[in-house]
Design a protein around this motif. Structure first.
Motif, PDB file in Angstrom:
ATOM      1  N   ARG A  14       0.861  -1.170   0.000  1.00 58.19           N
ATOM      2  CA  ARG A  14       0.000   0.000   0.000  1.00 58.19           C
ATOM      3  C   ARG A  14       0.900   1.223   0.000  1.00 58.19           C
ATOM      4  O   ARG A  14       1.663   1.444   0.946  1.00 58.19           O
ATOM      5  N   ARG A  15       0.826   2.006  -1.065  1.00 54.28           N
ATOM      6  CA  ARG A  15       1.706   3.163  -1.207  1.00 54.28           C
ATOM      7  C   ARG A  15       1.250   4.329  -0.341  1.00 54.28           C
ATOM      8  O   ARG A  15       2.051   5.196  -0.005  1.00 54.28           O
ATOM      9  N   ARG A  16      -0.040   4.394  -0.006  1.00 61.14           N
ATOM     10  CA  ARG A  16      -0.554   5.489   0.826  1.00 61.14           C
ATOM     11  C   ARG A  16      -1.393   4.913   1.970  1.00 61.14           C
ATOM     12  O   ARG A  16      -2.611   4.994   1.968  1.00 61.14           O
ATOM     13  N   PRO A  17      -0.731   4.311   2.965  1.00 59.24           N
ATOM     14  CA  PRO A  17      -1.478   3.781   4.111  1.00 59.24           C
ATOM     15  C   PRO A  17      -1.886   4.903   5.059  1.00 59.24           C
ATOM     16  O   PRO A  17      -1.477   6.057   4.904  1.00 59.24           O
ATOM     17  N   GLY A  18      -2.708   4.578   6.037  1.00 62.53           N
ATOM     18  CA  GLY A  18      -2.922   5.499   7.145  1.00 62.53           C
ATOM     19  C   GLY A  18      -4.135   6.394   7.052  1.00 62.53           C
ATOM     20  O   GLY A  18      -4.202   7.411   7.745  1.00 62.53           O
ATOM     21  N   THR A  19      -5.131   6.030   6.235  1.00 60.32           N
ATOM     22  CA  THR A  19      -6.303   6.900   6.087  1.00 60.32           C
ATOM     23  C   THR A  19      -6.967   7.203   7.429  1.00 60.32           C
ATOM     24  O   THR A  19      -7.267   8.364   7.744  1.00 60.32           O
ATOM     25  N   ILE A  20      -7.221   6.185   8.227  1.00 62.82           N
ATOM     26  CA  ILE A  20      -7.917   6.393   9.496  1.00 62.82           C
ATOM     27  C   ILE A  20      -7.049   7.203  10.456  1.00 62.82           C
ATOM     28  O   ILE A  20      -7.533   8.122  11.134  1.00 62.82           O
ATOM     29  N   ALA A  21      -5.752   6.908  10.506  1.00 58.65           N
ATOM     30  CA  ALA A  21      -4.859   7.648  11.395  1.00 58.65           C
ATOM     31  C   ALA A  21      -4.777   9.117  10.992  1.00 58.65           C
ATOM     32  O   ALA A  21      -4.792  10.011  11.852  1.00 58.65           O
ATOM     33  N   ILE A  22      -4.692   9.379   9.683  1.00 63.37           N
ATOM     34  CA  ILE A  22      -4.632  10.760   9.203  1.00 63.37           C
ATOM     35  C   ILE A  22      -5.932  11.487   9.531  1.00 63.37           C
ATOM     36  O   ILE A  22      -5.931  12.649   9.961  1.00 63.37           O
ATOM     37  N   ALA A  23      -7.064  10.812   9.356  1.00 61.29           N
ATOM     38  CA  ALA A  23      -8.352  11.433   9.688  1.00 61.29           C
ATOM     39  C   ALA A  23      -8.395  11.811  11.164  1.00 61.29           C
ATOM     40  O   ALA A  23      -8.817  12.922  11.526  1.00 61.29           O
ATOM     41  N   ALA A  24      -7.955  10.915  12.021  1.00 60.18           N
ATOM     42  CA  ALA A  24      -7.962  11.194  13.459  1.00 60.18           C
ATOM     43  C   ALA A  24      -7.027  12.347  13.794  1.00 60.18           C
ATOM     44  O   ALA A  24      -7.350  13.206  14.628  1.00 60.18           O
ATOM     45  N   ALA A  25      -5.861  12.390  13.136  1.00 61.92           N
ATOM     46  CA  ALA A  25      -4.896  13.456  13.404  1.00 61.92           C
ATOM     47  C   ALA A  25      -5.448  14.816  12.981  1.00 61.92           C
ATOM     48  O   ALA A  25      -5.277  15.814  13.689  1.00 61.92           O
TER      49      ALA A  25
END
Length: 317
Positions: free
Chosen positions: A69-80
């Motif tokens: 996955r080249r762009r992981p972290g959707t949920i973490a970025i949303a929370a941040a």
């Protein structure tokens, strides 16, 4: 309450951003959001991307195929974003590349984080596939994903077992396509799918980007005739490079109207194209507002400077 406050007549902006590439950190993303936050957005949504195959050369000269996955972290970025800026966030939740169980864990994580607004999408096909192929144990259509979220909202896991503490229900929107989805046989059939999403519980729809307002107006008119009553938010992206004259229509399956095409071929540099994009999109937004549109959603990737300039022009006019 959904991020889409139906009780206001205020003209508002919202923005889509991408999670950073794996390993690059969040500095650039947050620098962009620092600027977008000054525009008081109604919400920011965060994309989710299917994993893809890459090939790594081994010491023996052979190649190993790996899924990453080249762009992981959707949920973490949303929370941040939500914690750092106190701006409502709306992560994408997609069928592509995910099992029903994967999605269930996403919903649990989102609930733990106090994120309750989602954009539900099928997602793009994998690059190596000629057509969309559901992940084994996953969903084939957005309507299947909606049903899973509805079931979760009702207090049940996908296997039918009850959730002991269901918590707050999710609100969600979906996507729609003024120039039809690339896989739909025609626009009318594509709009029937949108009607199904509404009937299952979608509270609003955000369009694929477009450059021709007439196509959006015709789409909304036809949608209303078909009984689609949910708000339809126009999605806009300003042209920012010369190459986008050919890349954008191919990637997003939308037409560039002839007046814009005539002007962009006169551009000699990317700076010329960027300025034209600002001018065209500013007038496009003004026309949308004049026709009663209240919310405009900007696709900001590679165009944050342009989006800020457009928003400032609109607010100052």
């Amino acid at each position: 309450m959904s991020i889409l406050n139906l009780d206001t007549t205020e003209r508002r902006f919202s923005f889509e951003v991408l999670p950073p590439l794996k390993g690059t950190g969040t500095d650039k993303l947050f620098a962009d959001i620092d600027r977008l936050a000054e525009l008081n957005p109604a919400f920011i949504n965060i994309t989710t991307h299917h994993s893809e195959y890459v090939y790594r050369e081994l010491s023996n000269g052979q190649f190993e195929r790996l899924r990453v996955r080249r762009r992981p972290g959707t949920i973490a970025i949303a929370a941040a974003i939500q914690q750092r800026y106190q701006i409502p966030v709306q992560p994408h939740v997609i069928c592509s590349g995910a099992t029903v169980e994967d999605i269930e864990y996403e919903l649990l994580d989102l609930q733990f984080l106090g994120i309750h607004d989602l954009l539900l999408l099928r997602g793009d096909k994998a690059k190596e596939d000629s057509r969309f192929t559901p992940t084994p144990g996953g969903h084939a259509h957005t309507t299947d994903l909606i049903r899973q979220v509805n079931r979760f909202n009702e207090g049940f896991f996908a296997d039918g077992s009850p959730i002991k503490n269901p918590g707050r229900k999710f609100d969600y929107g979906v996507a729609c396509y003024p120039e039809k989805h690339e896989e739909a046989p025609n626009l009318e059939r594509d709009m029937e799918y949108l009607k199904q999403k509404q009937d299952l519980g979608a509270q609003y729809a955000v369009t694929q980007l477009f450059f021709d307002n007439e196509k959006f107006f015709q789409f909304v008119e036809q949608a209303r005739k078909m009984g689609i009553t949910i708000p339809i938010i126009p999605g806009i992206k300003p042209l920012a490079k010369l190459t986008q004259l050919t890349v954008v229509p191919k990637t997003f399956h939308c037409d560039i109207p002839e007046p814009l095409a005539r002007e962009i071929v006169k551009c000699k540099t990317d700076a010329d194209a960027r300025q034209l994009g600002i001018e065209w999109t500013t007038e496009q937004c003004r026309e949308l507002y004049a026709h009663g549109v209240r919310d405009i959603h900007f696709y900001t990737v590679g165009a944050v400077d342009s989006v800020v300039a457009i928003a400032q022009r609109i607010r100052n006019s």
